[in-house]
Design a protein around this motif. Structure first.
Motif, PDB file in Angstrom:
ATOM      1  N   GLY A 132       0.813  -1.217   0.000  1.00 22.42           N
ATOM      2  CA  GLY A 132       0.000   0.000   0.000  1.00 22.42           C
ATOM      3  C   GLY A 132       0.840   1.258   0.000  1.00 22.42           C
ATOM      4  N   TYR A 133       1.951   1.224   0.726  1.00 24.50           N
ATOM      5  CA  TYR A 133       2.860   2.372   0.797  1.00 24.50           C
ATOM      6  C   TYR A 133       3.466   2.657  -0.575  1.00 24.50           C
ATOM      7  CZ  TYR A 133       6.299   5.502   2.972  1.00 24.50           C
ATOM      8  OH  TYR A 133       7.038   6.586   3.333  1.00 24.50           O
ATOM      9  N   LEU A 134       3.909   1.607  -1.266  1.00 28.47           N
ATOM     10  CA  LEU A 134       4.485   1.790  -2.597  1.00 28.47           C
ATOM     11  C   LEU A 134       3.428   2.233  -3.601  1.00 28.47           C
ATOM     12  CD1 LEU A 134       6.873   1.596  -4.538  1.00 28.47           C
ATOM     13  CD2 LEU A 134       6.399  -0.849  -4.794  1.00 28.47           C
ATOM     14  N   PHE A 135       2.235   1.672  -3.488  1.00 30.42           N
ATOM     15  CA  PHE A 135       1.128   2.101  -4.342  1.00 30.42           C
ATOM     16  C   PHE A 135       0.921   3.608  -4.239  1.00 30.42           C
ATOM     17  CE2 PHE A 135      -3.409   3.266  -4.292  1.00 30.42           C
ATOM     18  CZ  PHE A 135      -3.761   2.990  -5.601  1.00 30.42           C
ATOM     19  N   SER A 136       0.926   4.114  -3.019  1.00 25.13           N
ATOM     20  CA  SER A 136       0.747   5.548  -2.808  1.00 25.13           C
ATOM     21  C   SER A 136       1.898   6.355  -3.401  1.00 25.13           C
ATOM     22  CB  SER A 136       0.619   5.837  -1.303  1.00 25.13           C
ATOM     23  OG  SER A 136       0.422   7.211  -1.064  1.00 25.13           O
TER      24      SER A 136
END
Length: 374
Positions: free
Chosen positions: A287-291
């Motif tokens: 999720g962090y990388l997606f953001s």
């Protein structure tokens, strides 16, 4: 992204429920079997057109009813739209966005990216490679615009190739019309996946020790065939064996994310508690990388948090979720246990919902929210 409104009709034991969630943290408590997990399930269906609990559509529909209907209002990053999903007993699915039909589940998924953390999530370590491919492809789908169409091409070509391989007298040249698009699509998929995994590893390595203090923990991407060989050469060399077995043995459809500790599978080395923490780290990293890559935020659904993690690791997960400034829906049996992790975070908007026998009531007001319109 965040879900501003949610309406549920005839889902499992919920006859009708309407919520106006917080854009930050939503705590949902109730006894086992009350329907609290069904709220998370409804959000997942709005995102992916299916449940994370079962692929059987009839199981979703409240007993005695002809179908289930879900509506949501999504906003954020310049987007504000309504989405709707309905499923009938016959299996017919209707997907809509702003009142217009949605062409595919892939289009629906692009509107409301969701990450779920529940008891089934731990199959990420113990389950088949298919589970880990799905984990990889969630990120690739959302950050590589060409991935989905490329994946569809590969699936179609693979299906046709396997069908031909089941014929006893098939010759290599008869596979050429399907080998060519399969090779091109497979190599593109591998490039997409490899690029995302390299970035994921950087993020994951930066946060994993917050969750589980284990040395020699490594993520390795396996492409589905020997990395030293061109895929065209793999298909040519493997023709005889593929024909004997009746399917294509190597390719992107065999890819895997191998998670090891000291060279051994993590599932064989780590305790159950450590495995849960590791899976949480994988989900947070994704999720962090997606953001970072898209400028958007996904919605996290966390089922029965107090029973899955001990206090320290639960606090760590909460800290990362708050740091990501994402919308979160968390369920649990006891209200106090859920609230405890957020008591010292006055800057975070927290809403609490009580679920009892399929009825959903905001705790603060004691009355259901106003009706949500389509």
């Amino acid at each position: 992204m965040s879900l501003k409104r949610l309406a549920i009709h005839q889902l499992r034991n919920i006859e009708s429920a309407e919520l106006v969630p917080s854009p930050q943290v939503n705590l949902i408590y109730g006894k086992n079997g009350s329907g609290k997990t069904s709220i998370l399930e409804a959000i997942n269906i709005l995102s992916l057109g299916r449940s994370f609990r079962s692929h059987r559509h009839k199981a979703l529909i409240r007993q005695g009813q002809p179908g289930v209907t879900l509506f949501g209002r999504v906003s954020g990053e310049g987007t504000d739209l309504s989405i709707g999903v309905s499923r009938s007993l016959s299996g017919e699915a209707i997907l809509k966005a702003n009142g217009s039909p949605v062409g595919s589940v892939a289009e629906l998924a692009s509107y409301l990216p969701v990450q779920a953390i529940n008891s089934d999530t731990f199959s990420l370590l113990e389950g088949s490679p298919k589970v880990r491919r799905q984990y990889i492809d969630w990120l690739v789908f959302h950050v590589e615009p060409q991935f989905f169409n490329t994946w569809k091409t590969a699936q179609k070509s693979l299906k046709q190739r396997n069908s031909l391989l089941r014929h006893d007298r098939i010759r290599p040249e008869q596979l050429t019309p399907w080998d060519r698009p399969l090779i091109e699509a497979t190599e593109a998929i591998d490039t997409f996946r490899a690029g995302c995994i390299e970035q994921l590893k950087t993020v994951f390595n930066g946060l994993v020790h917050d969750f589980v203090a284990v040395d020699d923990l490594v993520l390795n991407y396996y492409r589905g065939w020997d990395r030293q060989q061109r895929y065209a050469d793999v298909l040519a060399a493997g023709f005889d064996q593929d024909r004997k077995q009746g399917f294509t043995r190597q390719g992107a459809h065999r890819a895997d994310l191998r998670i090891t500790v000291g060279g051994l599978p993590a599932a064989d080395v780590l305790s159950r508690g450590q495995q849960k923490c590791l899976v949480c780290a994988l989900k947070i990293a994704q999720g962090y990388l997606f953001s970072q890559l898209t400028g958007r935020r996904c919605v996290y659904l966390v089922d029965d948090l107090p029973s899955e993690l001990d206090g320290d690791h639960r606090a760590m997960l909460v800290e990362w979720l708050e740091r990501m400034q994402t919308q979160v829906f968390i369920t649990g049996v006891e209200k106090e246990a859920l609230e405890a992790d957020w008591l010292n975070k006055p800057e975070t908007e927290v809403k609490v919902f009580h679920v009892e026998q399929g009825k959903v009531v905001p705790f603060e007001q004691g009355q259901p929210h106003q009706q949500v319109t389509e």
